[in-house]
Write an enzyme that holds these catalytic residues in place. Structure first.
Site, PDB file in Angstrom:
ATOM      1  N   TYR A 266      64.602  48.546  89.723  1.00  0.00           N
ATOM      2  CA  TYR A 266      66.038  48.851  89.735  1.00  0.00           C
ATOM      3  C   TYR A 266      66.756  48.404  91.005  1.00  0.00           C
ATOM      4  CZ  TYR A 266      66.006  51.085  85.220  1.00  0.00           C
ATOM      5  OH  TYR A 266      65.927  51.298  83.865  1.00  0.00           O
TER       6      TYR A 266
ATOM      7  N   GLU B  46      63.493  57.239  81.482  1.00  0.00           N
ATOM      8  CA  GLU B  46      62.295  56.435  81.251  1.00  0.00           C
ATOM      9  C   GLU B  46      61.036  57.141  81.740  1.00  0.00           C
ATOM     10  OE1 GLU B  46      63.334  52.653  82.984  1.00  0.00           O
ATOM     11  OE2 GLU B  46      65.043  52.478  81.619  1.00  0.00           O
TER      12      GLU B  46
END
Length: 404
Positions: A95, A137
């Site tokens: 990310y 997630e």
């Protein structure tokens, strides 16, 4: 949480994102893959080459800006993308890389219009959104790993059987190499297959819907062979059809996906598919037959003709049951198709036909297939007054927009 000033700045960029979104996301992928080519082992190359991923990401960024003060509104989208991320192996450490290059792309495309204040606001917003994805997630990774028969990452499966279903579709029956239990799944879900193709620098990952009911000791995928390896979509499908044989090993991730049949409902269900879009529909149909024998189900499939129509015999065998109806549409039937009455309707699935044959006030409608097919079905159902809560669909590849 973001302060009001940051929210206002993000919202002020909505018109810009609407106009330049795809240009920004295209530049984003160029920058990120240029600096981190190893990520090409994860991302779908075909979606990149055809611009589908860029378009999908632009839509997601636009939605995030639009609802930055109410991110719960886009939680369904977050969950849908998170399922795919978990299936592909996207991890928290990815990310910051994505965030860095997204900001670089915004600055590159907008130039002086991307002031320090705007970039700083988007940095804060991105971190908030990234945290939401990482949290969702993490739960999915934990569930995939610790469920009965579950695992993390990719697991070796043997191609137990390879069955030609039509001129373009072949089924692969996959059993775990370690002979241990496999995770269950909900009808409509998919698995990811990771391949190392000779002559290719990076691995290729593709997601395929499971085409049989859960509860078996195997997973079945039914793969359409796309025309030519020059077609970005064709590299993997041609490899599976031409190079993978019974006894070979494929690397498989645990089932994922949120396009799922609601088996808690007992109201009628209508399953509509075009081409290889029948794969999740087959799983749903066979599940209703096996676990909901009293539930009315209608299966509608559209194909060019019998040469490319897969799994038709399986559907026909189930159509003898009192609670199962099925209809086959061919838009280019052969003379043999006509002679042997292999289809029910010549042409396309129309609003008028749906109204006369399957429109049920309480039914849920699930559909999957080529985008033009899906747009036509979605438009027809809405024009017939079907509530949005009873319309369910799945895109192969990145999420798209049926309203365009």
């Amino acid at each position: 949480m973001l302060d009001q000033k940051t929210i206002d700045i993000i919202k002020s960029t909505v018109p810009v994102l609407e106009k330049h979104g795809e240009t920004i996301t295209t530049r984003f992928y160029q920058l990120m893959f240029g600096n981190h080519p190893e990520l090409l082992n994860i991302f779908n190359h075909a979606n990149q080459k055809q611009g589908r991923q860029q378009k999908a990401l632009a839509g997601t960024v636009y939605a995030a800006a639009m609802y930055i003060d109410n991110l719960e509104a886009i939680l369904p989208v977050v969950k849908q993308i998170a399922h795919k991320h978990r299936s592909l192996g996207i991890k928290p450490e990815h990310y910051p890389i994505v965030g860095k290059h997204l900001l670089m792309a915004i600055k590159d495309v907008l130039g002086d219009a991307a002031t320090d204040e705007i970039i700083d606001a988007w940095a804060q917003a991105y971190n908030l959104i990234a945290d939401a994805f990482i949290s969702v997630e993490a739960e999915m990774y934990d569930e995939a790993t610790h469920q009965q028969g579950g695992w993390s990452g990719f697991r070796n499966f043997i191609v137990d059987r390879k069955v030609i279903e039509s001129d373009v579709i072949t089924s692969f029956y996959l059993k775990p190499e370690d002979n241990r239990e496999i995770a269950g799944f909900i009808p409509g879900q998919y698995i990811s297959i990771k391949l190392e193709i000779e002559g290719e620098k990076f691995t290729h990952i593709r997601q395929y819907s499971l085409s049989d009911a859960p509860g078996k000791d195997y997973y079945r995928i039914s793969v359409k062979k796309e025309a030519g390896t020059a077609n970005p979509d064709g590299m993997v499908s041609n490899y599976l059809h031409d190079k993978v044989s019974e006894g070979d090993i494929l690397r498989v991730s645990a089932p994922a996906g949120d396009f799922i049949l609601d088996t808690k409902k007992t109201t009628p269900v209508v399953l509509l598919s075009g081409g290889v879009g029948l794969t999740p529909m087959m799983s749903m149909l066979k599940t209703v037959v096996e676990v909901q024998p009293g539930r009315q189900v209608t299966f509608v499939h559209a194909a060019a003709n019998s040469n490319v129509h897969a799994l038709g015999d399986e559907v026909k065998a189930l159509s003898d049951l009192d609670h199962v109806n099925s209809f086959v549409f061919y838009d280019a039937p052969t003379e043999e198709d006509r002679l042997n009455k292999r289809f029910d309707v010549e042409g396309y699935v129309t609003r008028e036909w749906l109204k006369e044959n399957v429109l049920m006030e309480e039914a849920d409608f699930y559909f999957c297939g080529p985008v033009p097919f899906m747009k036509a079905i979605n438009r027809s159902l809405k024009e017939l007054g079907v509530k949005e809560s009873r319309i369910h669909f799945e895109f192969f590849g990145p999420m798209g927009n049926l309203e365009e």
